[in-house]
Design a protein around this motif. Structure first.
Motif, PDB file in Angstrom:
ATOM      1  N   UNK A  99       3.746 -32.392   5.420  1.00  0.00           N
ATOM      2  CA  UNK A  99       3.222 -33.710   5.768  1.00  0.00           C
ATOM      3  C   UNK A  99       3.834 -34.177   7.080  1.00  0.00           C
ATOM      4  N   UNK A 100       3.243 -35.187   7.673  1.00  0.00           N
ATOM      5  CA  UNK A 100       3.794 -35.720   8.921  1.00  0.00           C
ATOM      6  C   UNK A 100       5.187 -36.300   8.698  1.00  0.00           C
ATOM      7  N   UNK A 138       7.583 -33.350   8.562  1.00  0.00           N
ATOM      8  CA  UNK A 138       7.803 -32.817   9.907  1.00  0.00           C
ATOM      9  C   UNK A 138       8.770 -33.712  10.673  1.00  0.00           C
ATOM     10  N   UNK A 139       8.546 -35.017  10.591  1.00  0.00           N
ATOM     11  CA  UNK A 139       9.411 -35.973  11.287  1.00  0.00           C
ATOM     12  C   UNK A 139      10.853 -35.854  10.819  1.00  0.00           C
ATOM     13  N   UNK A 140      11.051 -35.758   9.515  1.00  0.00           N
ATOM     14  CA  UNK A 140      12.407 -35.675   8.973  1.00  0.00           C
ATOM     15  C   UNK A 140      13.116 -34.403   9.426  1.00  0.00           C
ATOM     16  N   UNK A 197      -0.150 -18.511  12.537  1.00  0.00           N
ATOM     17  CA  UNK A 197      -1.607 -18.611  12.548  1.00  0.00           C
ATOM     18  C   UNK A 197      -2.067 -19.509  11.401  1.00  0.00           C
ATOM     19  N   UNK A 198      -2.990 -20.407  11.685  1.00  0.00           N
ATOM     20  CA  UNK A 198      -3.495 -21.315  10.668  1.00  0.00           C
ATOM     21  C   UNK A 198      -2.779 -22.649  10.617  1.00  0.00           C
ATOM     22  N   UNK A 199      -1.757 -22.821  11.450  1.00  0.00           N
ATOM     23  CA  UNK A 199      -1.054 -24.105  11.500  1.00  0.00           C
ATOM     24  C   UNK A 199      -2.021 -25.209  11.931  1.00  0.00           C
ATOM     25  N   UNK A 200      -2.080 -26.315  11.204  1.00  0.00           N
ATOM     26  CA  UNK A 200      -2.992 -27.399  11.593  1.00  0.00           C
ATOM     27  C   UNK A 200      -2.651 -27.933  12.983  1.00  0.00           C
ATOM     28  N   UNK A 201      -3.648 -27.982  13.835  1.00  0.00           N
ATOM     29  CA  UNK A 201      -3.414 -28.419  15.213  1.00  0.00           C
ATOM     30  C   UNK A 201      -2.938 -29.864  15.270  1.00  0.00           C
ATOM     31  N   UNK A 204       1.497 -33.896  16.136  1.00  0.00           N
ATOM     32  CA  UNK A 204       2.494 -34.819  15.587  1.00  0.00           C
ATOM     33  C   UNK A 204       3.905 -34.370  15.951  1.00  0.00           C
ATOM     34  N   UNK A 205       4.155 -33.081  15.890  1.00  0.00           N
ATOM     35  CA  UNK A 205       5.473 -32.550  16.262  1.00  0.00           C
ATOM     36  C   UNK A 205       5.847 -32.999  17.674  1.00  0.00           C
ATOM     37  N   UNK A 206       4.926 -32.823  18.609  1.00  0.00           N
ATOM     38  CA  UNK A 206       5.204 -33.201  19.994  1.00  0.00           C
ATOM     39  C   UNK A 206       5.348 -34.714  20.147  1.00  0.00           C
ATOM     40  N   UNK A 207       4.519 -35.465  19.452  1.00  0.00           N
ATOM     41  CA  UNK A 207       4.582 -36.919  19.571  1.00  0.00           C
ATOM     42  C   UNK A 207       5.929 -37.443  19.100  1.00  0.00           C
ATOM     43  N   UNK A 208       6.377 -36.951  17.956  1.00  0.00           N
ATOM     44  CA  UNK A 208       7.667 -37.382  17.440  1.00  0.00           C
ATOM     45  C   UNK A 208       8.796 -36.918  18.365  1.00  0.00           C
TER      46      UNK A 208
END
Length: 398
Positions: free
Chosen positions: A349-350, A353-355, A379-383, A388-392
Motif C-alpha cells: 500500500x502507499x 511504501x511511505x513507512x 516486472x509487474x510493479x504498479x506504475x 508514489x515512491x518518488x513523490x514521498x
C-alpha cells in the motif's frame, strides 16, 4: 524544535501530497514544484526549508558529503518493463539489442522515467554485456531467456581471442546517447549516470554461456586453471576502465559498477578473483577522472561489505537483505551508501511504501545517502506505486 532525523526519536512523519500517475506536478522543475511543509513526529515547530541554488546535481553533492536538504533518489532498472511507455516501444522494437544500441531509442527510453517521475539520477538504458561484441565475444539477449553467449569461453586459446575494448569504435551510440542525455537534463536538475559490468561478473556470463544457478563452470575454471581466468579478468579490467572513462568523457556524471555475481564467491576467493580487479579499475579511473563518483553494487553482499569498501569506490549500494543502519556502521563514515528498500515493497500500500522509505532514510542518517531500491524494479510493479515512491522521497527533508 527543529525536525530532523537526529532530533526525533521515532520515525519522522512527512506531509506530502498524494501522488497520482500522470500528475502535472511531475512535469514541473524542482524550482517550481510546491515544497511540502515538514512535520516532526514529536510535534513542535513546522519549518519550511530554505532552497538554495546548486551548481551540481543533488546526487553528486550527497555523495561528496556536502550539506543537502534531502537524500537524492533514483531506482535501479528505472527504465524498464514496469512502464507502459516502455512496453509500447518493446512491441515496436522487440529486440533488446536494437533498443539498447540505437541512439534515438536509448535516449527515449532513458528519459521515460525522467519525464514522469523526475528522479535525481537519469541512468543510461543499456546492458552490462553491451561491450562484448567489441571484444570478439558474440552474444544476444533473448526474450524469456536472458543473455546467451554463443561460444562460451573455456580455454586459454579462447581467452587469447578476446580483444580489449575500444568503446569509441565499438559502441559510439553509448557516447552519443550520454551526450544527448546531458543536454536533455538541463541545468543539472539530475545527474546522468552510466554503468559497466565488473570483471568477475562479465567473466561469469561468458564462461557459463549466460545466466547460471550454480556457477560451476566459472568456479571450475577458477580453481583448476586460475591463470586462464586471471588473464580473462585482466582483459575485462582494462576494458571496463576504458569504458568508464569513455562514458565520463561523453557526459556521465557518475558511473555504477555492477558486480552482481561476485557474491557467489567465498570471501577468500572474492579477494583473489574480484577485489584486485575492482581496485585496479577504480585506480585507473582516478588517474584520469579523479572527481568522477563511482558506485559499486553487488547483490547479496552482506558477507562482503567491508571488502567492497576496500575497492576505493565512493558509494556502496546495499541490497535489501542488509539492515541500513548495520550497513552504515560496517562501511564506516568515509563511504556513501545507496539503497536499500526491498523492491517488493512497491507492491504494498502507499502507506506501507511511505513507512519503509522513512525507515530506510532514518537508519541511513543525514547525508552521504542515495535513496534507491536494494535491487531492480520487479516486472509487474504498479506504475502508480513507483510514482508514489518518488513523490514521498522527494518530499523528505532532513
Amino acid at each position: 524544535m527543529s525536525c530532523c532525523f537526529y532530533s526525533c526519536t521515532s520515525v519522522p512523519s512527512f506531509s506530502a501530497p498524494s501522488a497520482s500517475l500522470g500528475s502535472s506536478r511531475f512535469a514541473l522543475s524542482s524550482s517550481s514544484r510546491p515544497r511540502p511543509r515538514v512535520h516532526c513526529a514529536l510535534g513542535g515547530t513546522v519549518a519550511e526549508p530554505k532552497v538554495t541554488a546548486a551548481t551540481e546535481p543533488l546526487l553528486l553533492n550527497a555523495i561528496r558529503g556536502e550539506d543537502v536538504e534531502r537524500p537524492p533518489v533514483w531506482l535501479m532498472r528505472q527504465a524498464g518493463r514496469y512502464m507502459k511507455s516502455y512496453q509500447t516501444i518493446c512491441e515496436k522494437y522487440p529486440s533488446f539489442r536494437e533498443r539498447s544500441e540505437n541512439v534515438d531509442l536509448v535516449v527515449e527510453i532513458s528519459l521515460q522515467p525522467w519525464k514522469v517521475f523526475k528522479p535525481d539520477g537519469v541512468i543510461l538504458f543499456s546492458d552490462i554485456l553491451t561491450p562484448l561484441s567489441g571484444m570478439n565475444i558474440p552474444f544476444d539477449i533473448v526474450k524469456g531467456k536472458g543473455p546467451v553467449i554463443h561460444n562460451p569461453l573455456c580455454t586459454a586459446v579462447d581467452v587469447e581471442q578476446v580483444r580489449e575494448f575500444v568503446p569509441e569504435d565499438s559502441v559510439p551510440y553509448v557516447g552519443e546517447a550520454l551526450t544527448i542525455l546531458r543536454k536533455e537534463v538541463l541545468d543539472n536538475r539530475a545527474a546522468v549516470l552510466g554503468f559497466v559490468g565488473a570483471p568477475f561478473t562479465l567473466a561469469s556470463y561468458v564462461v557459463e554461456g549466460g545466466s547460471s544457478k550454480h556457477f560451476s563452470k566459472i568456479k571450475r575454471l577458477a580453481f583448476s586453471q586460475p591463470k586462464v581466468l586471471h588473464a580473462l579478468l585482466q582483459k575485462f579490467t582494462t576494458s571496463m576502465a576504458k569504458y568508464i572513462q569513455y562514458q565520463a568523457d561523453s557526459g556521465a556524471q557518475a558511473v555504477q559498477i555492477f558486480d552482481s555475481w561476485a557474491t557467489e564467491l567465498s570471501p577468500v576467493d572474492f579477494e583473489e578473483f574480484s577485489l584486485p580487479y575492482l581496485k585496479q579499475i577504480v585506480d585507473s579511473v582516478r588517474q584520469t577522472h579523479p572527481d568522477l563518483p563511482l558506485i559499486l553494487y553487488a547483490s547479496g553482499s552482506g558477507g562482503l561489505l567491508e571488502r567492497l569498501a576496500l575497492t576505493g569506490v565512493d558509494v556502496v549500494s546495499l541490497d535489501w537483505t542488509i539492515d541500513m543502519a548495520e550497513g552504515r556502521r560496517r562501511l564506516g563514515s568515509n563511504v556513501a551508501v545507496q539503497g536499500n528498500v526491498d523492491p517488493g515493497v512497491l507492491f504494498g500500500s502507499k502507506e506501507f511504501i511511505t513507512n519503509r522509505i522513512n525507515d530506510t532514510v532514518r537508519k541511513a542518517g543525514r547525508g552521504k545517502h542515495i535513496l534507491n531500491l536494494g535491487h531492480g524494479i520487479v516486472v509487474g510493479t504498479p506504475e502508480e506505486n513507483v510514482a508514489h515512491f518518488f513523490e514521498v522521497a522527494k518530499g523528505l527533508k532532513y
